[in-house]
Design an enzyme around this catalytic site. Structure first.
Site, short mmCIF file in Angstrom:
data_model
loop_
_atom_site.label_atom_id
_atom_site.label_comp_id
_atom_site.label_asym_id
_atom_site.label_seq_id
_atom_site.Cartn_x
_atom_site.Cartn_y
_atom_site.Cartn_z
N LEU A 1 39.47 40.50 39.21
CA LEU A 1 40.57 41.47 39.14
C LEU A 1 41.29 41.64 40.48
O LEU A 1 40.67 41.92 41.50
CB LEU A 1 40.01 42.83 38.68
CG LEU A 1 41.07 43.91 38.40
CD1 LEU A 1 41.94 43.55 37.22
CD2 LEU A 1 40.41 45.26 38.21
N ASP A 2 42.60 41.50 40.47
CA ASP A 2 43.46 41.74 41.65
C ASP A 2 43.08 40.89 42.86
O ASP A 2 43.33 41.27 44.01
CB ASP A 2 43.42 43.23 42.05
CG ASP A 2 43.98 44.13 40.97
OD1 ASP A 2 44.80 43.63 40.18
OD2 ASP A 2 43.60 45.30 40.91
#
Lengths: 282, 282, 282, 282
Positions: free
Chosen positions: A225-226
């Site tokens: 994530l990210d």
């Protein structure tokens, strides 16, 4: 006259630039743009050219390119016809500021792409899509239907021969399966200066930490994530007088510009990805 | 191993890049950097390369370069040995912020140059020069002695084999004669966002106009005041609360950074000048 | 004519501004600056004024202020004579760019403070201190001598009646004991855009993550590493062409400006701290 | 609970702040925002407050304010009910980027105003107006009909009780008569960093001058072209690779944000104008 964009990377070694430019000259091409970069940590050579040809057969060119260069230097390579407009799918949810901004730029001729469809898990932006004459597909997503919804999405993307996806504040986690189908081809906008404030509600975190500057980051989606390759970032100054709502309002302008810039880099074949980082040839 | 920097420009025409890269390959050079630009208004091609050679004779290379490329393409060209440190003369007056900044960077190894001398029309900065161990020459300038002073300056510049001059807030008009001796080699820092507020006291003008942003501009000196090729600019936000004194204080930081950046571009042979504009290959 | 700076904060409630401005008017003061802020999350009111008095007794004023305002509104308060220059101690190690910058500003009159001493764990910057005529104390720090060294430091700070400390790239962890002695009075410069890249070697981390912007953050030291109240931040654009060394060079300019700005805010009594965040009245 | 915004300015003199805050306290108002500025060149005091009242009669308050403060200090003053939404007329021509941007913000609730009408000399943006449900009036303007067109415009503005006008790239010179009707109430966006590149085609001028930064400026219209009080400015970096078309594309983003910021300052009664400069209380 045809303009061709070539991206290559390979282990750094002497003579690559001369070999490539030579090959192009011998193919009667005129180089109008050339840029290169050497990643000295991993010893990787990157190159991007734009070349004009009077007479051009993509098939012949590719075949010769492979024989004379790719095999010799063990290159990874991509060749694009500059005229070809990549097909961009927009995934949206309820926020409209990024969608407006992209479609406004699209209509003004700023984006060299086609937009065959907009996919959303909500109906809110259907009228916006209609105003800009873009087909709008409503695919609701719940925990129970997520897998099914994704199959439907993939089906639509395939039907419309989509080249890349832009998550214009889509607000849903993209599955590993979808990412595998569109590797380094799903562009997200994260409303913080990554890697600060990973995850949800970054403006709330920024407010709590009392930062004096907020940011936005556009990156390719990866499974972590990210944490995918960063394409573009920008920032804006804030102060103690900013409420969370003020940060969000100020941030919207950042998000729009950062995402639009990332999209343009991608469309214009300016981005190369290696080792979770981008090389961007301006 | 020798690193050579080549700058060329000429009328745009097919095959230049291939010809140059070919020539380099045939000379057993390995290109480690290449960038080019086409000025489409005047149809001029610019190029800059950095190339590494195992064995290198500047004389032979130049001679062959001239025969095989310069004559054929009618090029303007410059070839530098990347190791050579250009000799920079600093002209100062009473303001010390730019001088400190440059000498601090020099001492930290950030500037790839030599500083054989500092010339000033005042004695104020003599101790600063001494602290950094740079010879300091005091040449007073009055209306009556200006021509004479300049002869003395030119003599010193010649003796020390100075390559380029930096006016670190020198506050004196440079004569056409001096400019002719160092064409596109005299770097000035102007304390405004040119072309706004040309001339003296730009912070006073900015204050009067009520601007919300101030700037600084570094440019090569030409005979027309503040109209030479711009190398670098930067800005800072201000507001109605800034007095003229505040603008000056805020501006000093801009001036330092803008001038230092321009100096580095020049030292690293990244700047080319054509038609009163710069091409800067980052 | 005396100028007095008053900082107060307390629970937000009706009538505070009128009560304070009234009290000042009744004390024959003329308010020349007033600013206030309400933290709506915690419901806290902040205020800062600058007031001019013809005749002024700090003792009498404080006594009346306490009786009429502090007790009534349950205020936290600070009153300063604007003329008083706070005494700043500089802690340095081997890096000189921030030290030069601060001392250059000090000498130019930009900083309204005194600098009674510089403390360092190395001898490298002794000549710099000498050039600027600031007493330099060399207190080596090793794991074994850290506690002892700190006692010596505290002794020196006390002797010189130091008001606040600036860590100009001091590179040592400050102990909780030292922090307790100078709460919200030890200013640090961190070479990243906090909270991204907490800890050591942030430029290496930024390089690895492939960010397109680097930052610097000045903050008050608290026991939790790099988590204290942020005073100032700024950023610079970078690209894939920047090596770690380039990031460090570019970052130095940021560090200088961000730290100098934070110091000026602190010196001019513009900073208030509450709940690990700053309110800065520009 | 009513929130009232008060703007005043007058000759600087002792006791104004106390007098005003006192008056408000005696009127049972609770000040939630106060800011002031002294223009020391002309010796003018500016002040802006936001005050909450449980019971409020505008008529009574104004009458008392006048008697007790305005007459005594010879103030210029404005009092606004914060809830009242000012009525904004948009003048447009053919460019749509600023119009889209404003209407997008309007729809998202970011702008605390009403938009009773859009006036244009062309039909191009009629569908955009329709999409956002704003009445659109087409008033063609030629040299021959200019005076007549303006009468029609003024009539419409009066009918719709318009408070201020935004020229969202309207591309027509506004007459002195129109300016007199809406003094410091006509907001323009100029596509350069004023005072650089006054007049038409600033991007062409910027290109010719070879600037490294472009800007945009929002200002109130005055009779002298591009010389009115500046409300907001911003900039973007460019390089030698930017064609005029690239500058225009890049500039559009600036224009949108700078104009939107100026509009918000105006709508929120944060701008005061004196001596052709703005005081903006953030």
């Amino acid at each position: 006259m045809k303009k061709i964009i070539i991206q290559i990377y390979c282990k750094d070694q002497a003579g690559i630039i001369a070999a490539v430019t030579n090959f192009i000259a011998n193919s009667n091409g005129n180089i109008v743009y050339i840029d290169q970069h050497v990643n000295r940590e991993q010893d990787i050579f990157f190159m991007r050219t734009e070349t004009e040809f009077e007479n051009f057969s993509m098939e012949v060119f590719k075949s010769n390119f492979k024989t004379e260069l790719v095999d010799k230097f063990d290159m990874k390579w991509r060749i694009y016809n500059a005229e070809d407009k990549p097909k961009m799918a927009l995934f949206v949810s309820k926020y409209d500021h990024c969608l407006y901004d992209i479609l406004g730029r699209y209509r003004s001729g700023e984006l060299h792409c086609e937009i065959p469809l907009i996919i959303s898990n909500h109906l809110d932006l259907k009228t916006t899509a209609a105003y800009f004459n873009i087909p709008f597909y409503h695919i609701p997503v719940t925990k129970a239907t997520k897998a099914e919804a994704e199959i439907e999405q993939l089906q639509l993307l395939k039907e419309h021969q989509v080249d890349f996806i832009v998550l214009a504040r889509y607000m849903q986690i993209i599955s590993g399966n979808m990412i595998d189908h569109y590797k380094n081809k799903i562009i997200n906008i994260h409303h913080s200066f990554l890697p600060a404030f990973i995850g949800a509600k970054p403006y709330h975190s920024a407010f709590k930490r009392g930062v004096k500057i907020i940011g936005a980051t556009s990156h390719y989606i990866t499974e972590e994530l990210d944490a995918g390759p960063i394409i573009e970032q920008d920032i804006a100054r804030v102060s103690h007088t900013y409420s969370i709502k003020d940060l969000i309002t100020k941030g919207r302008d950042l998000e729009k510009i950062v995402l639009a810039t990332a999209i343009k880099h991608h469309i214009n074949r300016k981005v190369m990805v290696y080792n979770n980082k981008t090389v961007i040839f301006y």
